[in-house]
Motif scaffolding. Structure first.
Motif, PDB file in Angstrom:
ATOM      1  N   ASP A 222       0.853  -1.153  -0.132  1.00 41.71           N
ATOM      2  CA  ASP A 222      -0.071   0.082  -0.162  1.00 41.71           C
ATOM      3  C   ASP A 222       0.806   1.290  -0.082  1.00 41.71           C
ATOM      4  O   ASP A 222       0.501   2.272  -0.564  1.00 41.71           O
ATOM      5  CB  ASP A 222      -0.807   0.018   1.208  1.00 41.71           C
ATOM      6  CG  ASP A 222      -2.076  -1.017   1.101  1.00 41.71           C
ATOM      7  OD1 ASP A 222      -2.209  -1.306  -0.126  1.00 41.71           O
ATOM      8  OD2 ASP A 222      -2.729  -1.131   1.915  1.00 41.71           O
ATOM      9  N   LYS A 223       2.056   1.271   0.700  1.00 44.33           N
ATOM     10  CA  LYS A 223       2.985   2.433   0.707  1.00 44.33           C
ATOM     11  C   LYS A 223       3.467   2.537  -0.661  1.00 44.33           C
ATOM     12  O   LYS A 223       3.830   3.751  -0.801  1.00 44.33           O
ATOM     13  CB  LYS A 223       4.026   2.045   1.833  1.00 44.33           C
ATOM     14  CG  LYS A 223       3.937   2.107   3.065  1.00 44.33           C
ATOM     15  CD  LYS A 223       4.749   1.689   4.122  1.00 44.33           C
ATOM     16  CE  LYS A 223       4.563   1.871   5.680  1.00 44.33           C
ATOM     17  NZ  LYS A 223       5.670   1.313   6.516  1.00 44.33           N
ATOM     18  N   HIS A 224       3.654   1.687  -1.465  1.00 41.73           N
ATOM     19  CA  HIS A 224       4.201   1.738  -2.773  1.00 41.73           C
ATOM     20  C   HIS A 224       2.942   2.094  -3.786  1.00 41.73           C
ATOM     21  O   HIS A 224       3.288   1.692  -5.159  1.00 41.73           O
ATOM     22  CB  HIS A 224       5.132   0.684  -3.148  1.00 41.73           C
ATOM     23  CG  HIS A 224       6.440   0.848  -2.120  1.00 41.73           C
ATOM     24  ND1 HIS A 224       7.379   1.617  -2.484  1.00 41.73           N
ATOM     25  CD2 HIS A 224       6.619   0.066  -1.039  1.00 41.73           C
ATOM     26  CE1 HIS A 224       8.255   1.348  -1.430  1.00 41.73           C
ATOM     27  NE2 HIS A 224       7.751   0.422  -0.736  1.00 41.73           N
ATOM     28  N   ARG A 261       7.256  -7.050 -12.910  1.00 39.82           N
ATOM     29  CA  ARG A 261       7.565  -8.140 -11.904  1.00 39.82           C
ATOM     30  C   ARG A 261       8.974  -7.992 -11.297  1.00 39.82           C
ATOM     31  O   ARG A 261       9.140  -8.023  -9.883  1.00 39.82           O
ATOM     32  CB  ARG A 261       7.489  -9.539 -12.685  1.00 39.82           C
ATOM     33  CG  ARG A 261       7.843 -10.537 -11.504  1.00 39.82           C
ATOM     34  CD  ARG A 261       9.251 -11.556 -11.962  1.00 39.82           C
ATOM     35  NE  ARG A 261       8.889 -12.544 -11.161  1.00 39.82           N
ATOM     36  CZ  ARG A 261      10.057 -12.850 -10.277  1.00 39.82           C
ATOM     37  NH1 ARG A 261      10.939 -11.725 -10.222  1.00 39.82           N
ATOM     38  NH2 ARG A 261      10.162 -13.803  -9.457  1.00 39.82           N
ATOM     39  N   GLN A 262      10.041  -7.354 -12.106  1.00 39.74           N
ATOM     40  CA  GLN A 262      11.181  -7.094 -11.598  1.00 39.74           C
ATOM     41  C   GLN A 262      11.390  -5.932 -10.532  1.00 39.74           C
ATOM     42  O   GLN A 262      12.057  -5.874  -9.529  1.00 39.74           O
ATOM     43  CB  GLN A 262      12.251  -6.749 -12.696  1.00 39.74           C
ATOM     44  CG  GLN A 262      12.939  -8.029 -13.430  1.00 39.74           C
ATOM     45  CD  GLN A 262      11.566  -8.656 -14.608  1.00 39.74           C
ATOM     46  OE1 GLN A 262      10.663  -8.160 -14.861  1.00 39.74           O
ATOM     47  NE2 GLN A 262      11.677  -9.986 -14.566  1.00 39.74           N
ATOM     48  N   HIS A 263      10.698  -5.086 -10.915  1.00 34.28           N
ATOM     49  CA  HIS A 263      10.302  -3.819  -9.882  1.00 34.28           C
ATOM     50  C   HIS A 263       9.685  -4.190  -8.664  1.00 34.28           C
ATOM     51  O   HIS A 263      10.186  -3.949  -7.587  1.00 34.28           O
ATOM     52  CB  HIS A 263       9.428  -2.822 -10.467  1.00 34.28           C
ATOM     53  CG  HIS A 263       9.115  -1.683  -9.557  1.00 34.28           C
ATOM     54  ND1 HIS A 263      10.055  -1.015  -8.976  1.00 34.28           N
ATOM     55  CD2 HIS A 263       7.867  -1.082  -8.981  1.00 34.28           C
ATOM     56  CE1 HIS A 263       9.542   0.052  -8.169  1.00 34.28           C
ATOM     57  NE2 HIS A 263       8.036  -0.132  -8.376  1.00 34.28           N
ATOM     58  N   LEU A 267      11.549  -4.384  -4.771  1.00 34.96           N
ATOM     59  CA  LEU A 267      10.688  -3.545  -3.595  1.00 34.96           C
ATOM     60  C   LEU A 267      10.694  -4.594  -2.631  1.00 34.96           C
ATOM     61  O   LEU A 267      10.789  -4.119  -1.391  1.00 34.96           O
ATOM     62  CB  LEU A 267       9.456  -3.132  -4.020  1.00 34.96           C
ATOM     63  CG  LEU A 267       9.147  -1.967  -4.963  1.00 34.96           C
ATOM     64  CD1 LEU A 267       7.752  -1.655  -5.228  1.00 34.96           C
ATOM     65  CD2 LEU A 267       9.888  -0.743  -4.135  1.00 34.96           C
ATOM     66  N   CYS A 268      10.395  -5.956  -2.880  1.00 34.51           N
ATOM     67  CA  CYS A 268      10.166  -6.769  -1.861  1.00 34.51           C
ATOM     68  C   CYS A 268      11.538  -7.208  -1.066  1.00 34.51           C
ATOM     69  O   CYS A 268      11.474  -7.407   0.300  1.00 34.51           O
ATOM     70  CB  CYS A 268       9.426  -8.060  -2.313  1.00 34.51           C
ATOM     71  SG  CYS A 268       7.819  -7.841  -2.795  1.00 34.51           S
ATOM     72  N   ARG A 269      12.462  -7.059  -1.840  1.00 30.62           N
ATOM     73  CA  ARG A 269      13.856  -7.449  -1.306  1.00 30.62           C
ATOM     74  C   ARG A 269      14.219  -6.253  -0.257  1.00 30.62           C
ATOM     75  O   ARG A 269      15.016  -6.528   0.471  1.00 30.62           O
ATOM     76  CB  ARG A 269      15.018  -7.474  -2.570  1.00 30.62           C
ATOM     77  CG  ARG A 269      14.866  -8.505  -3.285  1.00 30.62           C
ATOM     78  CD  ARG A 269      16.280  -9.090  -4.136  1.00 30.62           C
ATOM     79  NE  ARG A 269      16.003 -10.002  -5.067  1.00 30.62           N
ATOM     80  CZ  ARG A 269      16.364 -11.321  -4.420  1.00 30.62           C
ATOM     81  NH1 ARG A 269      16.536 -11.634  -3.261  1.00 30.62           N
ATOM     82  NH2 ARG A 269      15.972 -12.443  -5.199  1.00 30.62           N
ATOM     83  N   GLN A 270      13.722  -5.070  -0.478  1.00 32.55           N
ATOM     84  CA  GLN A 270      14.120  -3.865   0.302  1.00 32.55           C
ATOM     85  C   GLN A 270      13.109  -3.748   1.591  1.00 32.55           C
ATOM     86  O   GLN A 270      13.097  -2.895   2.230  1.00 32.55           O
ATOM     87  CB  GLN A 270      13.797  -2.598  -0.223  1.00 32.55           C
ATOM     88  CG  GLN A 270      14.752  -2.533  -1.552  1.00 32.55           C
ATOM     89  CD  GLN A 270      14.612  -1.328  -2.389  1.00 32.55           C
ATOM     90  OE1 GLN A 270      14.359  -0.309  -1.944  1.00 32.55           O
ATOM     91  NE2 GLN A 270      14.676  -1.410  -3.818  1.00 32.55           N
TER      92      GLN A 270
END
Length: 413
Positions: A222-224, A261-263, A267-270
């Protein structure tokens, strides 16, 4: 195993040490606290505690610090701290696994492979083979992996189920599906002659942990400004039972392909909350929450008439659907507006709980895209020592497997 459990296990093992070798009570308390903070995703407080603990020589301070930085995709800093930990604990297998993952993210895959191969000389943990399999992407690496397995274990058909699964993953990522299929065909034939014993292990799906994982992902995305919607078994539990299905093994959500998907992976890695696991398809993102819950994120391709999403062996197609908000687990989640049609396409009579449900046999909207991988899935289901299948389900799996094998043999070469 959670980070907290890892910390507890580490300190439990110190009972084998002499009195002057054992960590102090202060180190035990700090280690427990660091494990708890990391499991909660409280990285700010964890960094403060790690900095404090490192001044007292607490063994796991730099390990937890590195793990935290890894979860925030701060890989260069993570590498510095894991190296500091390894200076004190050069034979820490978990630390080496973490370092290998860090190196891969830094684009130093060959260094990661060399590290893992060297580990084979001093640890027998099967997890080493899993990490090494995750680095295989071409034929040369696959052949080297197979050679190492034969060197350590001999006949590949005698490998444990877990090791055979790691080998299969390496085969998939290096375009050696036929090799993997032949491996499981031989294992299945051998099993019929001499069945392997079943384990008593039962993996339970924690609804509380899963609910927290889903909530954390929603807050983060939601933040993104990235919207997702509930699908498959997660949607079924939401609509029919008002809760996550107790017999499920993961959470399923969908995201439209307007999101790259790469984006999304970056994001999930961060996030500080999720690990990114290997996935079976380029349009699938597999996440694991700090509490151990797995979330499958399926990228949906919607052409305004049909909406599709993909797995490694198949695709699922539904009529295109609008989304609406639905209150679930104390929050509002997006679901297909016409959920009755969606679930009927997925499950048929979705209102009646099914005994012995299997996603490969009981989803009418599934279409096989890779027959070899589907056969391997069925072999693995039948041979998994942790799977306690009913006689009826086992017969249905075998019947479907025979049909698929026949269709493969009939395909023109």
């Amino acid at each position: 195993m959670s980070i907290y459990q890892a910390a507890k296990q580490h300190y439990t093992s110190t009972k084998k040490l002499t009195a002057d070798q054992r960590p102090s009570v202060r180190s035990l308390v700090l280690g427990y606290a660091m494990g708890r903070l990391l499991a909660q995703g409280n990285h700010r407080k964890l960094h403060y505690l790690c900095q404090f603990a490192s001044k007292f020589g607490t063994g796991l301070a730099h390990y937890f610090w590195a793990k935290s930085l890894f979860l925030q995709d701060r890989q260069a800093d993570a590498l510095k701290h894991i190296n500091l930990h390894l200076q004190q604990h050069p034979k820490s297998a978990d630390a080496h696994y973490l370092k290998a993952e860090i190196l891969v993210q830094l684009g130093e895959k060959e260094a990661a492979r060399a590290l893992l191969i060297e580990m084979l000389s001093w640890t027998t943990r099967k997890k080493t083979w899993q990490h090494l399999a995750n680095t295989v992407t071409n034929q040369a690496e696959f052949e080297h992996y197979v050679a190492l397995l034969r060197q350590h274990f001999g006949d590949l058909e005698q490998l444990s189920y877990d090791l055979a699964s790691h080998l299969t993953h390496a085969a998939y990522t290096s375009a050696n599906e036929d090799f993997a299929l032949q491996l499981w065909q031989k294992r299945h034939a051998q099993h019929r002659i001499s069945p392997a014993p079943k384990t008593k292990k039962i993996v339970k799906f924690s609804q509380q942990a899963a609910s927290q994982a889903l909530k954390d992902l929603k807050i983060y995305l939601d933040k993104h400004n990235i919207a997702f919607f509930l699908i498959s078994g997660t949607l079924l539990g939401c609509v029919r039972d008002g809760k996550l299905l107790g017999h499920d093994k993961d959470i399923d959500i969908g995201i439209y392909n307007t999101v790259n998907r790469q984006h999304l992976e970056s994001l999930c890695r961060q996030s500080g909350l999720f690990y990114v696991l290997p996935a079976s398809h380029s349009e699938l993102l597999v996440l694991r929450h700090l509490n151990g819950t797995t979330i499958d994120v399926f990228i949906h391709d919607d052409d305004t008439q049909v909406c599709r999403h993909y797995g490694g062996k198949c695709l699922w197609s539904n009529h295109s659907f609008a989304l609406t908000k639905h209150h679930f687990l104390g929050d509002d989640y997006l679901i297909p507006q016409d959920y009755d049609r969606y679930l009927t396409e997925n499950y048929g009579d979705w209102r009646t709980p099914k005994i012995d449900f299997d996603s490969a046999l009981d989803t009418p909207n599934m279409h096989i895209t890779n027959h070899a991988k589907m056969c391997i899935y069925l072999y693995k289901r039948l041979l998994n020592p942790d799977a306690h299948l009913s006689k009826n389900l086992r017969e249905r799996l075998n019947e479907y497997l025979n049909q698929l094998n026949k269709s493969i043999h009939e395909q023109p070469t």
